[in-house]
Scaffold this active site. Structure first.
Site, PDB file in Angstrom:
ATOM      1  N   GLU A   1       1.632   1.551  -7.978  1.00 50.08           N
ATOM      2  CA  GLU A   1       0.288   1.603  -8.544  1.00 50.08           C
ATOM      3  C   GLU A   1      -0.526   2.719  -7.899  1.00 50.08           C
ATOM      4  O   GLU A   1      -0.272   3.113  -6.761  1.00 50.08           O
ATOM      5  CB  GLU A   1      -0.495   0.311  -8.329  1.00 50.08           C
ATOM      6  CG  GLU A   1       0.312  -0.808  -7.862  1.00 50.08           C
ATOM      7  CD  GLU A   1      -0.454  -2.105  -7.663  1.00 50.08           C
ATOM      8  OE1 GLU A   1      -1.688  -2.094  -7.552  1.00 50.08           O
ATOM      9  OE2 GLU A   1       0.233  -3.121  -7.608  1.00 50.08           O
TER      10      GLU A   1
ATOM     11  N   CYS B   1      -6.619   6.719  -5.053  1.00 48.52           N
ATOM     12  CA  CYS B   1      -5.856   6.036  -4.015  1.00 48.52           C
ATOM     13  C   CYS B   1      -4.395   6.038  -4.455  1.00 48.52           C
ATOM     14  O   CYS B   1      -4.075   5.584  -5.558  1.00 48.52           O
ATOM     15  CB  CYS B   1      -6.393   4.614  -3.877  1.00 48.52           C
ATOM     16  SG  CYS B   1      -5.454   3.640  -2.689  1.00 48.52           S
TER      17      CYS B   1
ATOM     18  N   CYS C   1       6.697  -2.219   1.150  1.00 48.24           N
ATOM     19  CA  CYS C   1       6.306  -1.824   2.500  1.00 48.24           C
ATOM     20  C   CYS C   1       7.076  -2.680   3.505  1.00 48.24           C
ATOM     21  O   CYS C   1       7.323  -3.860   3.274  1.00 48.24           O
ATOM     22  CB  CYS C   1       4.807  -2.027   2.685  1.00 48.24           C
ATOM     23  SG  CYS C   1       4.192  -1.438   4.278  1.00 48.24           S
TER      24      CYS C   1
ATOM     25  N   CYS D   1       2.373  -6.895   7.104  1.00 47.36           N
ATOM     26  CA  CYS D   1       1.046  -7.429   7.448  1.00 47.36           C
ATOM     27  C   CYS D   1       0.831  -8.713   6.636  1.00 47.36           C
ATOM     28  O   CYS D   1       1.091  -8.751   5.438  1.00 47.36           O
ATOM     29  CB  CYS D   1      -0.041  -6.399   7.141  1.00 47.36           C
ATOM     30  SG  CYS D   1       0.179  -4.873   8.080  1.00 47.36           S
TER      31      CYS D   1
ATOM     32  N   CYS E   1      -1.341  -8.858   3.264  1.00 50.23           N
ATOM     33  CA  CYS E   1      -1.204  -7.746   2.312  1.00 50.23           C
ATOM     34  C   CYS E   1      -0.181  -8.055   1.220  1.00 50.23           C
ATOM     35  O   CYS E   1       0.937  -8.486   1.505  1.00 50.23           O
ATOM     36  CB  CYS E   1      -0.797  -6.488   3.079  1.00 50.23           C
ATOM     37  SG  CYS E   1      -0.581  -5.059   2.023  1.00 50.23           S
TER      38      CYS E   1
ATOM     39  N   GLU F   1       3.580   2.507   3.804  1.00 52.22           N
ATOM     40  CA  GLU F   1       3.082   3.046   5.066  1.00 52.22           C
ATOM     41  C   GLU F   1       3.281   4.567   5.030  1.00 52.22           C
ATOM     42  O   GLU F   1       4.406   5.055   5.188  1.00 52.22           O
ATOM     43  CB  GLU F   1       3.835   2.403   6.243  1.00 52.22           C
ATOM     44  CG  GLU F   1       3.597   3.044   7.587  1.00 52.22           C
ATOM     45  CD  GLU F   1       2.118   3.290   7.921  1.00 52.22           C
ATOM     46  OE1 GLU F   1       1.282   2.407   7.696  1.00 52.22           O
ATOM     47  OE2 GLU F   1       1.803   4.400   8.387  1.00 52.22           O
TER      48      GLU F   1
ATOM     49  N   HIS G   1      -7.558  -4.030  12.593  1.00 54.19           N
ATOM     50  CA  HIS G   1      -7.625  -5.416  12.093  1.00 54.19           C
ATOM     51  C   HIS G   1      -7.778  -6.529  13.129  1.00 54.19           C
ATOM     52  O   HIS G   1      -8.046  -7.681  12.767  1.00 54.19           O
ATOM     53  CB  HIS G   1      -6.425  -5.748  11.202  1.00 54.19           C
ATOM     54  CG  HIS G   1      -6.305  -4.881   9.996  1.00 54.19           C
ATOM     55  ND1 HIS G   1      -7.389  -4.397   9.301  1.00 54.19           N
ATOM     56  CD2 HIS G   1      -5.213  -4.407   9.344  1.00 54.19           C
ATOM     57  CE1 HIS G   1      -6.961  -3.666   8.276  1.00 54.19           C
ATOM     58  NE2 HIS G   1      -5.659  -3.651   8.287  1.00 54.19           N
TER      59      HIS G   1
ATOM     60  N   CYS H   1      -4.616  -2.822  -3.212  1.00 60.80           N
ATOM     61  CA  CYS H   1      -3.265  -2.292  -3.228  1.00 60.80           C
ATOM     62  C   CYS H   1      -2.191  -3.368  -3.339  1.00 60.80           C
ATOM     63  O   CYS H   1      -2.235  -4.386  -2.673  1.00 60.80           O
ATOM     64  CB  CYS H   1      -3.011  -1.414  -2.016  1.00 60.80           C
ATOM     65  SG  CYS H   1      -3.007  -2.297  -0.461  1.00 60.80           S
TER      66      CYS H   1
END
Ligand code: SAH
Length: 362
Positions: free
Chosen positions: A97, A110, A117, A121, A124, A167, A223, A340
């Site tokens: 995306e 973006c 990924c 995390c 996410c 990443e 974070h 995302c």
């Protein structure tokens, strides 16, 4: 797209030099490279046929040798705030995306750098199904050009944030050549300072980026203000640690002169307490830093939620009262799953007919 076309190499993989040598092989003058680049990077050509100042026989050769756009637009969504999102299908069937955001005179896109990924995390959507592969330079560029072509004739792309799926620092090999094309005067002529690269924080890779001498804006997904909590929500922290990460960020600042941004996702009752604001202040007080607080975008499979708006505001005020530069990220495109990885995840869910997705909840 015909079958023969779909196996042709992607045009966007070519560097300017490679295009010039290809033209030479075809007995064409080198200045055609400038014309072709201008069509692709500046005049928003949708096909080789659009390139009206090229001889027809050269257009035909280009068509017979390359595909201009190798992805298929599976979904094109528009939000009430004019944010637009594309779900693209890659040649091997994978999906990624990318998003276009409009804010006053800014036109920011973006982009994604990987299919999935590997960072894991916990809040996410992009990492829920792991990493499938890196994107190629051409696939990264194609997101940029597809989004640029959504702009009106008088609109210009002003900023790129590399904050989509994946990443970015784990795929510098493909990302940097893609961005170099964008920066080139005969490309989009968009400066490095217009580009922000967001990373989970891989110290060796941050140093590698600093070595390039290019002053990208660097945003680090911190974070959490202590190692125990960071390792819990950003598992790669286990082998890194906040000290090492901040040291790499300091090196980046020294080499590039660019102030580093720290992203801090607010997860209600997890990292949003006063003690966390205090610890974050201690970490960043003596650094030239900027904190970007990100209210959590809900992901159906995940148990985390953003704290209330007043609580978010209080957290921001605690930081700013302590002298930290802080902003709260505005939500864009909330009605189209623009955060995302969400759209791709939803697509994958529909395909997996429930079997795989059950495991996501555990
Ligand atoms: N891997 C990179 C870039 C991609 S994510 C990185 O970690 O920075 C871009 C930003 O969105 C990161 O700060 C990431 O932690 C954050 N993010 C991920 N999931 C989110 C969610 N559900 N809500 C809000 N922000 C999220």
């Amino acid at each position: 797209m015909t079958t023969t076309e779909s196996v042709l190499p992607p045009f966007l993989a070519l560097s300017r030099e490679e295009l010039i040598s290809w033209l030479k092989e075809q007995g064409e003058p080198a200045y055609r490279a400038r014309q072709i680049w201008s069509w692709i990077h500046q005049q928003r050509a949708a096909s080789f046929d659009d390139m009206s100042n090229l001889p027809k026989q050269l257009r035909d050769k280009l068509k017979a040798s390359f595909t201009l756009f190798q992805t298929e637009v599976l979904k094109h969504q528009k939000a009430r705030d004019n944010t637009e999102k594309l779900l693209l299908r890659l040649r091997d069937g994978e999906e990624i995306e990318c998003v276009l955001m409009r804010e006053t005179s800014r036109r920011t896109i973006c982009i994604s750098t990987q299919v999935g990924c590997a960072m894991g995390c916990t809040f996410c959507a992009s990492g829920l199904l792991g990493l499938n592969r890196n994107l190629t330079k051409a696939e990264i560029l194609e997101q940029i050009y597809r989004l640029d072509r959504l702009l009106k004739t008088d609109e210009r792309l002003t900023n790129i944030v590399v904050m989509g799926i994946g990443e970015p620092l784990a795929n510098l090999k493909e990302l940097l050549p893609a961005l170099a094309t964008v920066h080139a005067e005969e490309g989009m002529n968009l400066g490095v300072r217009r580009v922000t690269i967001s990373t989970v924080g891989l110290p060796g890779k941050i140093e590698e980026l600093a070595e390039t001498g290019l002053s990208y804006n660097l945003a680090i997904s911190l974070h959490a203000p202590n190692d125990a909590l960071r390792t819990e929500i950003v598992p790669v922290n286990k082998n890194i640690g906040i000290d090492k990460l901040l040291a790499a960020a300091d090196t980046y600042f020294e080499r590039t002169g660019r102030r580093v941004s720290y992203e801090y996702i607010l997860l209600g009752s997890i990292n949003d307490r006063p003690v966390h604001a205090e610890q974050l202040t201690t970490l960043l007080r003596h650094r030239n830093a900027h904190v970007n607080l990100i209210p959590m975008n809900d992901v159906a499979e995940l148990p985390f939620h953003s704290p209330s708006a007043p609580r978010t505001q209080e957290f921001a005020e605690m930081l700013s009262d302590a002298g930290i530069n802080v902003t709260v990220r505005k939500r864009k495109g909330a009605d189209i799953d623009a955060a995302c990885g969400q759209l791709r995840l939803n697509e994958q869910k529909q395909k997996s007919v429930g079997s795989q997705i059950v495991t996501l909840k555990s």
